[in-house]
Design an enzyme around this catalytic site. Structure first.
Site, PDB file in Angstrom:
ATOM      1  N   LYS A   1       5.007  41.784  59.354  1.00 15.03           N
ATOM      2  CA  LYS A   1       6.260  41.031  59.494  1.00 15.03           C
ATOM      3  C   LYS A   1       7.310  41.599  58.542  1.00 15.03           C
ATOM      4  O   LYS A   1       7.188  41.476  57.331  1.00 15.03           O
ATOM      5  CB  LYS A   1       6.063  39.548  59.151  1.00 15.03           C
ATOM      6  CG  LYS A   1       7.310  38.737  59.512  1.00 15.03           C
ATOM      7  CD  LYS A   1       7.414  37.423  58.780  1.00 15.03           C
ATOM      8  CE  LYS A   1       8.292  37.458  57.577  1.00 15.03           C
ATOM      9  NZ  LYS A   1       9.711  37.800  57.792  1.00 15.03           N
TER      10      LYS A   1
ATOM     11  N   SER B   1       9.103  37.120  46.502  1.00 15.27           N
ATOM     12  CA  SER B   1       9.360  36.306  45.308  1.00 15.27           C
ATOM     13  C   SER B   1       8.066  35.648  44.825  1.00 15.27           C
ATOM     14  O   SER B   1       7.142  35.402  45.613  1.00 15.27           O
ATOM     15  CB  SER B   1      10.394  35.236  45.638  1.00 15.27           C
ATOM     16  OG  SER B   1       9.881  34.372  46.624  1.00 15.27           O
ATOM     17  N   THR B   2       8.030  35.343  43.543  1.00 17.61           N
ATOM     18  CA  THR B   2       6.849  34.690  42.979  1.00 17.61           C
ATOM     19  C   THR B   2       6.663  33.311  43.621  1.00 17.61           C
ATOM     20  O   THR B   2       5.526  32.911  43.912  1.00 17.61           O
ATOM     21  CB  THR B   2       6.994  34.597  41.448  1.00 17.61           C
ATOM     22  OG1 THR B   2       7.030  35.938  40.933  1.00 17.61           O
ATOM     23  CG2 THR B   2       5.829  33.871  40.804  1.00 17.61           C
TER      24      THR B   2
ATOM     25  N   GLU C   1       2.513  41.237  45.405  1.00 15.47           N
ATOM     26  CA  GLU C   1       3.387  42.081  44.580  1.00 15.47           C
ATOM     27  C   GLU C   1       4.683  41.298  44.460  1.00 15.47           C
ATOM     28  O   GLU C   1       5.405  41.134  45.440  1.00 15.47           O
ATOM     29  CB  GLU C   1       3.571  43.435  45.276  1.00 15.47           C
ATOM     30  CG  GLU C   1       3.924  44.533  44.318  1.00 15.47           C
ATOM     31  CD  GLU C   1       5.411  44.618  44.122  1.00 15.47           C
ATOM     32  OE1 GLU C   1       5.894  44.019  43.131  1.00 15.47           O
ATOM     33  OE2 GLU C   1       6.096  45.234  44.940  1.00 15.47           O
TER      34      GLU C   1
ATOM     35  N   CYS D   1      11.967  45.272  42.351  1.00  9.47           N
ATOM     36  CA  CYS D   1      11.095  44.459  41.502  1.00  9.47           C
ATOM     37  C   CYS D   1      10.803  45.169  40.179  1.00  9.47           C
ATOM     38  O   CYS D   1      10.466  44.530  39.193  1.00  9.47           O
ATOM     39  CB  CYS D   1       9.813  44.110  42.238  1.00  9.47           C
ATOM     40  SG  CYS D   1       9.082  45.512  43.057  1.00  9.47           S
TER      41      CYS D   1
ATOM     42  N   GLU E   1      14.694  36.689  37.199  1.00  8.58           N
ATOM     43  CA  GLU E   1      14.929  37.880  38.018  1.00  8.58           C
ATOM     44  C   GLU E   1      16.251  37.710  38.775  1.00  8.58           C
ATOM     45  O   GLU E   1      16.359  36.861  39.658  1.00  8.58           O
ATOM     46  CB  GLU E   1      13.775  38.060  39.012  1.00  8.58           C
ATOM     47  CG  GLU E   1      13.906  39.344  39.804  1.00  8.58           C
ATOM     48  CD  GLU E   1      12.698  39.615  40.700  1.00  8.58           C
ATOM     49  OE1 GLU E   1      12.271  38.707  41.422  1.00  8.58           O
ATOM     50  OE2 GLU E   1      12.203  40.756  40.661  1.00  8.58           O
TER      51      GLU E   1
END
Ligand code: NDP
Length: 449
Positions: A151, A205-206, A226, A260, A352
């Protein structure tokens, strides 16, 4: 979904989103295709991946132009990205014939291990490096004998869709590698909940990564994450300050900071702070921000208007701006490279930003530098600048981060492992062990009695 060119705001094309039913149908077909793929001789799988690499190699310029239009990446970088996909495929085309198990000494027989493919792997890709991140998943997964459903991000699906077509052109079996554009909470989430998808590779994203991991727990599904970063570029007084300052802008502003691994915190030993800023300012101002089609451009626009608003919120009126670079006016989602001198605990120095914004933070000594570099939940990348070999090694061991470089801000290499400590990720991609991460180890004991 309507796609617009981030440099001009102009319409590119509409892309149809996949439904849950379409995902289920794709997984069913992938399950059948995987069994036939895994049954092929290893040399045949290797040859198929080499052909795929060659076809991607023949389409580098086309893929690069698509990325320029869809993501706003400068053309020279987009060409590098398309070439990198070819290289990643080539590197892992050697893996099918090298999936080595072990022979373990035991009493009464022979004990061997087999590295069995997992089955169907679901790959969820973000919008910042649409082709390269996709290839870090699909190349080793296919090499290990799996099928892949992928995706792409809603905003940037075009190169992934084209790679799916090129796989077929190269002769990869139908349904072995399927690209399913669509929304995260629909297509991505269905990968997570579908019992036929046995591993998820997620980059993003985390916050979303945590949701994906929680969803995988429900089926004890393997997952690689990741996630985000707030990486430190640590500059000691004994460093080659000219080199450190000259390379600091590209370490954070490449891809407009939507990386990142961006070194978005520059930690500078306080005794040389002033000198370092004097060297950094001209380097930031010389950083060429402009049309992604221009061969000399180093930085393009941000990916979308919505993302530019998020980045802007970190630099409100009255923000402690030291200096800025330049950016075009007019249409497109532009944001000039920005250097800030915030407090250590300000959100811009800890969160971030994912844009061309860097925080410069002074430190007192080595211990203070380590504490500051390790502050926070992230641990993805980082750099250390010093002429003292011992200090370079001590810092490399002390910083809790997956990817460090000493006296350089080196980018990701396909031949070395990549991934994060702490909340920057789980598992590793790339490097010699990546294909193995797409297998289950099976132990077989054969009695000699
Ligand atoms: P997300 O983490 O939400 O998106 C990454 C991918 O996950 C996209 O393909 C997205 O689909 C998909 N997704 C979203 N929700 C789900 C879900 N519930 N289940 C499965 N998949 C899902 O990132 P954002 O695009 O929202 O970016 C937000 C911030 O995240 C950025 O500003 C940046 O700070 C960080 N980020 C970090 C990246 C990295 O490389 N580590 C990459 C991208 C973002 P869809 O495209 O439909 O949203």
């Amino acid at each position: 979904m309507t796609l617009v060119n981030p440099a001009t705001g102009r319409f590119i094309t509409d892309v149809e989103h996949s439904t849950i039913e379409r995902v289920d149908e794709a997984v069913a077909r992938a399950t059948v295709a995987q069994q036939a793929w895994a049954a092929l001789p290893p040399a045949a799988r290797a040859a198929a991946l080499r052909r795929f690499a060659a076809v991607v190699g023949d389409h580098v310029e086309e893929l690069a132009r698509l990325e320029v239009a869809n993501s706003g990446h400068p053309i020279t970088q987009a060409r590098w990205e398309a070439g990198h996909v070819r290289d990643v495929l080539e590197y892992y085309s050697a893996a099918p014939e090298r999936m080595l198990g072990a022979q373990i000494p035991v009493a009464g027989g022979i004990d061997v291990t087999f590295l069995e493919p997992i089955g169907v792997v679901g790959i969820i890709v973000p919008w910042n490096f649409p082709m390269t991140i996709a290839s870090w998943g699909f190349a080793p997964a296919l090499a290990a004998g799996n099928a892949v459903v992928l995706k792409p991000a809603e905003w940037t699906p075009l190169t992934a869709i084209r790679l799916g077509e090129l796989a077929l052109e190269a002769g990869l079996p139908e349904a072995l590698f399927q690209v399913l554009p669509g929304r995260g909470p629909v297509v991505g989430e269905r990968f997570v909940t579908h019992p036929g998808v046995r591993k998820i590779v997620f980059t993003g994203s985390t916050a979303t990564g945590k949701k994906v991991m929680a969803g995988c727990a429900d089926q004890v599904k393997a997952v690689t994450l990741e996630l985000g970063g707030k990486s430190a570029n640590v500059v000691f007084a004994d460093a080659d300050l000219e080199r450190a300052a000259a390379s600091a802008p590209s370490a954070v502003f490449d891809n407009a900071g939507q990386d990142c691994c961006a070194r978005s915190r520059i930690l500078v030993e306080e005794s040389v702070l002033e000198k370092f800023l004097e060297l950094l300012e001209p380097a930031v101002q010389a950083f060429r921000v402009g049309s992604p089609d221009d061969e000399t451009t180093e930085m393009g626009p941000l990916v979308s208007a919505a993302h530019r608003e998020k980045v802007r919120s970190y630099v409100p009126d009255g923000a402690p701006v030291a200096f800025r670079g330049t950016a075009p006016d007019g249409p497109g989602f532009w944001f000039a490279p920005t250097v800030l001198l915030p407090n250590r605990t300000d959100p811009v120095a800890t969160e971030e930003v994912f844009g061309p914004v860097v925080s410069v933070l002074p430190f007192r000594d080595e211990a203070d530098a380590i504490a500051l570099a390790n502050a926070g939940d992230y641990g993805l990348a980082g750099s250390i600048w010093t002429q003292n070999l011992g200090r370079g090694i001590r810092m490399s061991r002390a910083i809790e981060s997956g990817n460090l470089s000493v006296n350089s801000n080196s980018a990701v290499r396909y031949s070395t492992p990549f991934g994060g400590f702490k909340q920057s990720g789980l598992g590793r991609e790339l490097g010699p062990a990546a294909a193995e991460a797409f297998t289950e180890t099976k132990n077989v004991f054969i009695s000699t009695d």
